[in-house]
Structure formats: C-alpha cells, structure tokens
Enzyme design. Structure first.
Site, PDB file in Angstrom:
ATOM      1  CB  CYS A 100      -0.975  -0.027   1.174  1.00  0.00           C
ATOM      2  SG  CYS A 100      -0.205  -0.028   2.810  1.00  0.00           S
ATOM      3  CG  ASN A 157       4.349  -1.701   5.232  1.00  0.00           C
ATOM      4  OD1 ASN A 157       5.456  -2.031   5.613  1.00  0.00           O
ATOM      5  ND2 ASN A 157       3.367  -2.577   5.176  1.00  0.00           N
ATOM      6  CB  CYS A 159      -3.702   1.666   7.011  1.00  0.00           C
ATOM      7  SG  CYS A 159      -3.555   3.128   8.067  1.00  0.00           S
ATOM      8  NE  ARG A 160      -4.494   1.478   1.715  1.00  0.00           N
ATOM      9  CZ  ARG A 160      -4.309   2.220   0.643  1.00  0.00           C
ATOM     10  NH1 ARG A 160      -5.224   2.211  -0.335  1.00  0.00           N
ATOM     11  NH2 ARG A 160      -3.242   2.975   0.514  1.00  0.00           N
ATOM     12  CB  SER A 161       0.199  -3.571   2.822  1.00  0.00           C
ATOM     13  OG  SER A 161       1.063  -2.651   3.441  1.00  0.00           O
ATOM     14  CG  ASP A 165      -5.260   5.868   2.450  1.00  0.00           C
ATOM     15  OD1 ASP A 165      -5.301   5.505   3.646  1.00  0.00           O
ATOM     16  OD2 ASP A 165      -4.363   6.582   1.983  1.00  0.00           O
TER      17      ASP A 165
HETATM   18  P1  4NP Z   1      -1.796   2.814   4.043  1.00  0.00           P
HETATM   19  O1  4NP Z   1      -2.458   4.165   4.604  1.00  0.00           O
HETATM   20  O2  4NP Z   1      -1.245   3.147   2.675  1.00  0.00           O
HETATM   21  O3  4NP Z   1      -2.954   1.861   3.975  1.00  0.00           O
HETATM   22  O4  4NP Z   1      -0.728   2.410   5.025  1.00  0.00           O
HETATM   23  C1  4NP Z   1      -1.769   5.388   4.660  1.00  0.00           C
HETATM   24  C2  4NP Z   1      -0.942   5.654   5.720  1.00  0.00           C
HETATM   25  C3  4NP Z   1      -0.282   6.867   5.784  1.00  0.00           C
HETATM   26  C4  4NP Z   1      -0.482   7.820   4.813  1.00  0.00           C
HETATM   27  C5  4NP Z   1      -1.316   7.552   3.748  1.00  0.00           C
HETATM   28  C6  4NP Z   1      -1.955   6.336   3.671  1.00  0.00           C
HETATM   29  N1  4NP Z   1       0.163   9.074   4.919  1.00  0.00           N
HETATM   30  O5  4NP Z   1      -0.080   9.946   4.041  1.00  0.00           O
HETATM   31  O6  4NP Z   1       0.977   9.287   5.833  1.00  0.00           O
END
Ligand code: 4NP
Length: 144
Positions: A7, A10, A12-14, A114
C-alpha cells in the site's frame, strides 16, 4: 509461495492483509511494504492494530518498510491495494516477468480505500474487503 502486500504507507492496509492471510494460511511466506518512505520503521496505525485485534489478529509487532526493486525477484505475487500503488510498483519493474507478478487485491478500478484520513468505520470496511480478498488469493493458489 511468497506473497507481498503493498500500500502507500505500510501502516494500514497492507499490514492488515499480511496479518489476515498469515492467519488463514500459516504455511505461506507473507510480507508487506509501502511505496512511500513516510513511515519506515513504524508499527501499524493504532486504529488498524485495534481493528485487527477485534478479529483476533495481532499486527502490533510489524514495522513499516519501503517497497524495493529486489522484491520483484524474491516474491511470487505482489498484491497492491489501489491504482496509485500499481503505478508506483510497475514503475520499478525491470521486465515483463516482474510486471506479471503484480495484481490488485480487489480488481483494477476497484481500490481498497485508504482509511488513514477517515473515521473508525473505514478500518472495519478495509478488514471486510481484505478478508474476502485473502480468501480469493488462497482459492487461486489452491486451484493452480
Ligand atoms: P496505508 O495508509 O497506505 O494503507 O498504510 C496510509 C498511511 C499513511 C499515509 C497515507 C496512507 N500518509 O499519508 O501518511
């Protein structure tokens, strides 16, 4: 079989996908990574740790890392969460073999949303989407 979930952050989703698939199939080798360097070394977002815990999955010990070109060699399947992840991963591919390893968790034009900037319910939605996605990944492996 080695599977890498990808993702953006790294956190939240992955990492959740990693935790779900590891629980469904302990014999697979599973990892996760982010296309960005935003959160390198950090544990998953506390809201995602809590959502996972509600489903009896512990992701609290994971640490974020960035996707690297070497991952194309090591992993058999690279599962991305959204179209932006797909573009960022494909950009690093060196040949068709690399590109062919990259698949969408849901489908092209169907992103795993997201949850980072949204409310708590978004995390449970992601859990439900990724639980189904992981079951389909397992089905596709077992049918090979
Ligand atoms: P992820 O979510 O891609 O599912 O881990 C996010 C975590 C952090 C951010 C964006 C998406 N950020 O902009 O910091």
């Amino acid at each position: 079989m080695k599977i890498l979930f990808v993702c953006l952050g790294n956190i939240c989703r992955s990492p959740l996908a990693e935790g779900i698939l590891r629980k469904l199939s302990p014999e697979l080798e599973i990892d996760s990574a982010g296309t960005s360097n935003f959160h390198i070394g950090s544990p998953p977002d506390h809201r995602m740790i809590e959502t996972a815990r509600q489903h009896d999955i512990d992701i609290s010990e994971l640490a974020a890392r960035q996707f690297v070109t070497k991952d194309f060699e090591y992993f058999d399947k690279i599962v991305v969460m959204d179209a932006a992840n797909y573009r960022n991963v494909i950009r690093l591919a060196q040949d068709e073999d690399h590109k062919n390893k990259v698949v969408f968790a849901l489908a092209e034009n169907n992103d795993v949303p997201d949850p980072y900037f949204g409310g708590k319910e978004g995390f449970e939605t992601v859990y439900q989407l990724l639980y189904n996605a992981c079951q389909q990944i397992l089905d596709s492996i077992e049918k090979r």
